[in-house]
Design a protein around this motif. Structure first.
Motif, mmCIF file in Angstrom:
data_model
loop_
_atom_site.group_PDB
_atom_site.id
_atom_site.type_symbol
_atom_site.label_atom_id
_atom_site.label_comp_id
_atom_site.label_asym_id
_atom_site.label_seq_id
_atom_site.Cartn_x
_atom_site.Cartn_y
_atom_site.Cartn_z
ATOM 1 N N LEU A 105 0.845 -1.188 0.000
ATOM 2 C CA LEU A 105 0.000 0.000 0.000
ATOM 3 C C LEU A 105 0.881 1.240 0.000
ATOM 4 C CD1 LEU A 105 -0.175 1.308 3.148
ATOM 5 C CD2 LEU A 105 -1.454 -0.771 3.450
ATOM 6 N N TRP A 106 0.285 2.323 -0.460
ATOM 7 C CA TRP A 106 0.944 3.625 -0.476
ATOM 8 C C TRP A 106 0.349 4.455 0.645
ATOM 9 C CZ3 TRP A 106 4.924 4.527 -3.766
ATOM 10 C CH2 TRP A 106 5.050 3.682 -4.879
ATOM 11 N N ILE A 107 1.216 5.067 1.475
ATOM 12 C CA ILE A 107 0.720 5.891 2.584
ATOM 13 C C ILE A 107 1.263 7.314 2.477
ATOM 14 C CG2 ILE A 107 0.570 3.885 4.116
ATOM 15 C CD1 ILE A 107 3.007 5.297 5.664
ATOM 16 N N ASP A 108 0.501 8.230 3.026
ATOM 17 C CA ASP A 108 0.968 9.595 3.185
ATOM 18 C C ASP A 108 1.787 9.590 4.474
ATOM 19 O OD1 ASP A 108 1.384 12.253 3.850
ATOM 20 O OD2 ASP A 108 -0.714 12.829 3.595
ATOM 21 N N PRO A 109 3.113 9.818 4.405
ATOM 22 C CA PRO A 109 3.920 9.737 5.623
ATOM 23 C C PRO A 109 3.565 10.811 6.656
ATOM 24 C CG PRO A 109 5.234 10.620 3.832
ATOM 25 C CD PRO A 109 3.916 10.181 3.242
ATOM 26 N N ALA A 110 2.944 11.905 6.226
ATOM 27 C CA ALA A 110 2.545 12.956 7.159
ATOM 28 C C ALA A 110 1.280 12.577 7.919
ATOM 29 C CB ALA A 110 2.338 14.267 6.414
ATOM 30 N N ALA A 111 0.528 11.592 7.399
ATOM 31 C CA ALA A 111 -0.713 11.152 8.041
ATOM 32 C C ALA A 111 -0.889 9.653 7.812
ATOM 33 C CB ALA A 111 -1.906 11.919 7.470
ATOM 34 N N PRO A 112 -0.009 8.828 8.425
ATOM 35 C CA PRO A 112 -0.103 7.389 8.198
ATOM 36 C C PRO A 112 -1.444 6.831 8.677
ATOM 37 C CG PRO A 112 1.859 7.937 9.504
ATOM 38 C CD PRO A 112 1.053 9.177 9.346
ATOM 39 N N PRO A 113 -1.977 5.848 7.954
ATOM 40 C CA PRO A 113 -3.234 5.235 8.397
ATOM 41 C C PRO A 113 -3.016 4.438 9.678
ATOM 42 C CG PRO A 113 -2.297 4.013 6.571
ATOM 43 C CD PRO A 113 -1.439 5.223 6.753
ATOM 44 N N ASP A 114 -4.087 4.036 10.298
ATOM 45 C CA ASP A 114 -4.025 3.253 11.533
ATOM 46 C C ASP A 114 -3.762 1.789 11.177
ATOM 47 O OD1 ASP A 114 -4.131 2.499 14.172
ATOM 48 O OD2 ASP A 114 -6.324 2.462 14.247
ATOM 49 N N ILE A 115 -2.502 1.493 10.880
ATOM 50 C CA ILE A 115 -2.082 0.139 10.551
ATOM 51 C C ILE A 115 -0.873 -0.200 11.409
ATOM 52 C CG2 ILE A 115 -2.965 0.143 8.183
ATOM 53 C CD1 ILE A 115 -0.083 0.792 7.260
ATOM 54 N N HIS A 116 -0.549 -1.475 11.490
ATOM 55 C CA HIS A 116 0.610 -1.920 12.269
ATOM 56 C C HIS A 116 1.870 -1.679 11.441
ATOM 57 C CE1 HIS A 116 2.719 -4.262 15.310
ATOM 58 N NE2 HIS A 116 3.342 -4.869 14.326
ATOM 59 N N LEU A 117 2.716 -0.748 11.898
ATOM 60 C CA LEU A 117 3.972 -0.451 11.222
ATOM 61 C C LEU A 117 5.124 -1.129 11.951
ATOM 62 C CD1 LEU A 117 3.560 3.390 10.599
ATOM 63 C CD2 LEU A 117 3.242 1.539 8.939
ATOM 64 N N ALA A 118 6.069 -1.658 11.187
ATOM 65 C CA ALA A 118 7.284 -2.213 11.774
ATOM 66 C C ALA A 118 8.000 -1.088 12.519
ATOM 67 C CB ALA A 118 8.171 -2.779 10.672
ATOM 68 N N PRO A 119 8.672 -1.397 13.632
ATOM 69 C CA PRO A 119 9.366 -0.355 14.377
ATOM 70 C C PRO A 119 10.345 0.466 13.532
ATOM 71 C CG PRO A 119 9.198 -2.315 15.727
ATOM 72 C CD PRO A 119 8.702 -2.682 14.345
ATOM 73 N N LEU A 120 11.089 -0.157 12.641
ATOM 74 C CA LEU A 120 12.012 0.579 11.779
ATOM 75 C C LEU A 120 11.257 1.603 10.938
ATOM 76 C CD1 LEU A 120 14.993 0.756 10.571
ATOM 77 C CD2 LEU A 120 14.059 -0.651 8.731
ATOM 78 N N THR A 121 10.140 1.191 10.373
ATOM 79 C CA THR A 121 9.322 2.076 9.542
ATOM 80 C C THR A 121 8.743 3.202 10.383
ATOM 81 O OG1 THR A 121 8.817 0.280 8.026
ATOM 82 C CG2 THR A 121 7.292 2.155 8.035
ATOM 83 N N ARG A 122 8.141 2.850 11.495
ATOM 84 C CA ARG A 122 7.482 3.829 12.372
ATOM 85 C C ARG A 122 8.470 4.840 12.956
ATOM 86 N NH1 ARG A 122 6.028 0.620 16.875
ATOM 87 N NH2 ARG A 122 8.082 1.222 17.635
ATOM 88 N N ASP A 123 9.597 4.344 13.466
ATOM 89 C CA ASP A 123 10.512 5.188 14.222
ATOM 90 C C ASP A 123 11.559 5.911 13.379
ATOM 91 O OD1 ASP A 123 9.129 4.234 16.416
ATOM 92 O OD2 ASP A 123 10.665 2.766 16.959
ATOM 93 N N HIS A 124 11.853 5.394 12.193
ATOM 94 C CA HIS A 124 12.928 5.980 11.397
ATOM 95 C C HIS A 124 12.497 6.404 9.989
ATOM 96 C CE1 HIS A 124 15.820 5.072 14.503
ATOM 97 N NE2 HIS A 124 15.399 3.824 14.529
ATOM 98 N N VAL A 125 11.854 5.506 9.252
ATOM 99 C CA VAL A 125 11.591 5.787 7.839
ATOM 100 C C VAL A 125 10.470 6.810 7.666
ATOM 101 C CG1 VAL A 125 11.037 4.813 5.590
ATOM 102 C CG2 VAL A 125 12.503 3.534 7.168
ATOM 103 N N VAL A 126 9.364 6.668 8.388
ATOM 104 C CA VAL A 126 8.277 7.655 8.263
ATOM 105 C C VAL A 126 8.768 9.047 8.668
ATOM 106 C CG1 VAL A 126 6.002 8.341 9.129
ATOM 107 C CG2 VAL A 126 6.379 5.997 8.335
ATOM 108 N N PRO A 127 9.492 9.187 9.791
ATOM 109 C CA PRO A 127 10.028 10.523 10.092
ATOM 110 C C PRO A 127 10.972 11.054 8.999
ATOM 111 C CG PRO A 127 10.055 9.178 12.069
ATOM 112 C CD PRO A 127 9.696 8.272 10.924
ATOM 113 N N LEU A 128 11.792 10.188 8.413
ATOM 114 C CA LEU A 128 12.650 10.627 7.308
ATOM 115 C C LEU A 128 11.813 11.129 6.138
ATOM 116 C CD1 LEU A 128 15.433 7.908 7.047
ATOM 117 C CD2 LEU A 128 15.767 10.329 7.499
#
Length: 139
Positions: A105-128
């Protein structure tokens, strides 16, 4: 015993700035495409192979831009950590789940949907992806 999984991961954006996430078969967490290096592979070669195997698309040569090395709790291996070399890349060709990928899926990183994100994605990649993370060096 070193309980670290070393991987390469791709930050792929579409023209609207959305970020591509995948979910592997039998797991709940969404994460960046990528995976482990095969013997002798450099990061970009491993990413190109993983993208072809998992999504059927092609990494555009010369497009890989290193974003840093990041460490997080592994999403699917209890008691393990993941150390990821993350690259922003451009791809060519149709993108569709293959091999062990169940869903993308494609997400807007500024407003991620309510889904289970891997810690690497949640803590590092989305903020990047939103410009809030540290781009080089990570951790």
């Amino acid at each position: 015993m070193d309980k670290t999984i070393r991987v390469v991961a791709a930050l792929i954006r579409d023209d609207a700035g959305r970020v591509l996430l995948v979910r592997k078969r039998g797991t709940a967490a969404f994460m960046q495409p990528g995976g482990k290096r095969d013997g002798g592979e450099d990061d970009v070669t491993a990413l190109a192979r993983e993208l072809d195997e998992e999504l059927g698309c092609r990494l555009i040569p010369g497009s890989a831009r290193p974003l840093g090395q990041f460490d997080a709790v592994a999403a699917n291996e209890p008691g393990w950590r993941v150390e990821a070399a993350v690259y922003a890349i451009d791809v060519d060709g149709p993108i569709a789940p293959k091999a062990e990928i169940d869903e993308m899926l494609w997400i807007d990183p500024a407003a991620p949907p309510d889904i289970h994100l891997a810690p690497l994605t949640r803590d590092h990649v989305v903020p990047l992806a939103t410009g809030a993370g540290r781009a080089v060096g990570g951790q």
